[in-house]
Design an enzyme around this catalytic site. Structure first.
Site, PDB file in Angstrom:
ATOM      1  CG  HIS A 126      -1.685   1.346   1.510  1.00 31.80           C
ATOM      2  ND1 HIS A 126      -3.064   1.780   1.219  1.00 31.80           N
ATOM      3  CD2 HIS A 126      -1.190   2.374   2.390  1.00 31.80           C
ATOM      4  CE1 HIS A 126      -3.281   2.698   1.428  1.00 31.80           C
ATOM      5  NE2 HIS A 126      -2.172   3.205   2.218  1.00 31.80           N
ATOM      6  CD  GLU A 127       1.908   3.469   3.878  1.00 33.08           C
ATOM      7  OE1 GLU A 127       2.118   4.568   3.290  1.00 33.08           O
ATOM      8  OE2 GLU A 127       0.958   3.394   4.608  1.00 33.08           O
ATOM      9  CG  HIS A 130       0.263   6.133  -0.876  1.00 31.51           C
ATOM     10  ND1 HIS A 130      -0.854   6.662  -1.501  1.00 31.51           N
ATOM     11  CD2 HIS A 130       0.233   5.648   0.326  1.00 31.51           C
ATOM     12  CE1 HIS A 130      -1.644   6.612  -0.386  1.00 31.51           C
ATOM     13  NE2 HIS A 130      -1.120   5.941   0.573  1.00 31.51           N
ATOM     14  CD  GLU A 189      -4.350   6.404   2.651  1.00 35.09           C
ATOM     15  OE1 GLU A 189      -4.190   5.290   2.835  1.00 35.09           O
ATOM     16  OE2 GLU A 189      -3.526   7.280   2.410  1.00 35.09           O
TER      17      GLU A 189
END
Length: 265
Positions: A126-127, A130, A189
């Protein structure tokens, strides 16, 4: 800045916005060059390392680095072609982050919530998602555009001598925050969740564990959350629903992956 240059800046920004696309096909506004974003990411990371306690626990560092290695190998070289730096910070906060320039930070508090390599991979994917989607660039660009847009509005109000100018600007500021900035962060997100789901699947981590992760996160929060409408992050239930809606594709990627990670705490 005079009124005419402000209008010009807004028009240029809107033209740039119509050209850029996120990995999921969403239109983006990106005003900053990648090398500048990388430099800012590296500077921020170096500052954090000098200000926060870095873990010296070999087992923990080995585990986190192992998961990160599998995840970052899936990142396109066009995003970052160098060697990723991974640091574990001694802190109880349940969090992790990735920055432009190939930097990843994981807090030890997160390792108390993630039960296995797959769940840590879900967070890390997920990070890194980004970074792949250049959300940092987009957020900075939109903040720049919002600032210009509010200054244009302010000059229009002054030019027309509207009463209670400050009160009107305060109302517009609140409207911008709730109507644009916060929902836009929720979009980031959700997009990072989907990119991360694909990344972890490509890396050989079980994407179904992303659902277990957010169930754990929900329990860890103890129900202490803002209403989703006024939050920069989707509620865990919303995230789980979005992940499940994209699970079939992720499972196909996972099944086809030749990667077989065996990272242990």
């Amino acid at each position: 800045m005079t009124f005419k240059p402000l209008i010009t800046a807004v028009c240029i920004a809107l033209m740039v916005s119509s050209c850029a696309k996120s990995p999921l096909g969403r239109s983006q506004l990106k005003l900053y060059p990648s090398n500048q974003m990388d430099a800012m990411g590296i500077q921020a990371f170096d500052s954090m390392k000098s200000e926060q306690k870095v873990s010296q626990t070999k087992v923990t560092n080995s585990f986190v680095s192992c998961v990160a290695d599998y995840i970052t190998r899936q990142v396109p070289k066009s995003v970052f072609a160098g060697e990723w730096e991974v640091v574990v910070f001694e802190d109880d906060q349940v969090n992790a982050f990735a920055l432009p320039g190939g930097k990843i930070g994981v807090y030890t508090g997160l390792l108390k919530v993630t039960e296995n390599q797959h769940q840590l991979a879900a967070v890390m994917g997920h990070e890194v998602g980004h970074v792949i989607a250049e959300h940092g660039n987009e957020r900075m660009s939109n903040s720049t555009l919002i600032g210009v847009g509010m200054e244009v509005t302010n000059q229009l109000l002054n030019a027309n001598q509207i009463a209670n100018n400050n009160m009107i600007m305060a109302a517009i500021g609140l409207g911008v925050q709730v109507g644009v900035q916060l929902p836009f962060s929720r979009t980031h997100e959700t997009e990072a969740d989907i990119i991360g789901l694909q990344l972890m699947a490509q890396a050989g981590f079980d994407p179904r564990q992303s659902v277990n992760l957010w169930q754990n996160m929900d329990k860890a929060s103890g129900g202490q959350r803002q209403l989703e409408f006024l939050s920069t992050h989707p509620a865990p239930a919303t995230r789980i629903e979005d992940l499940q809606n994209n699970m079939d594709g992720a499972m196909n990627i996972f099944t086809a992956s030749a990667e077989k990670p065996n990272c242990r705490k």
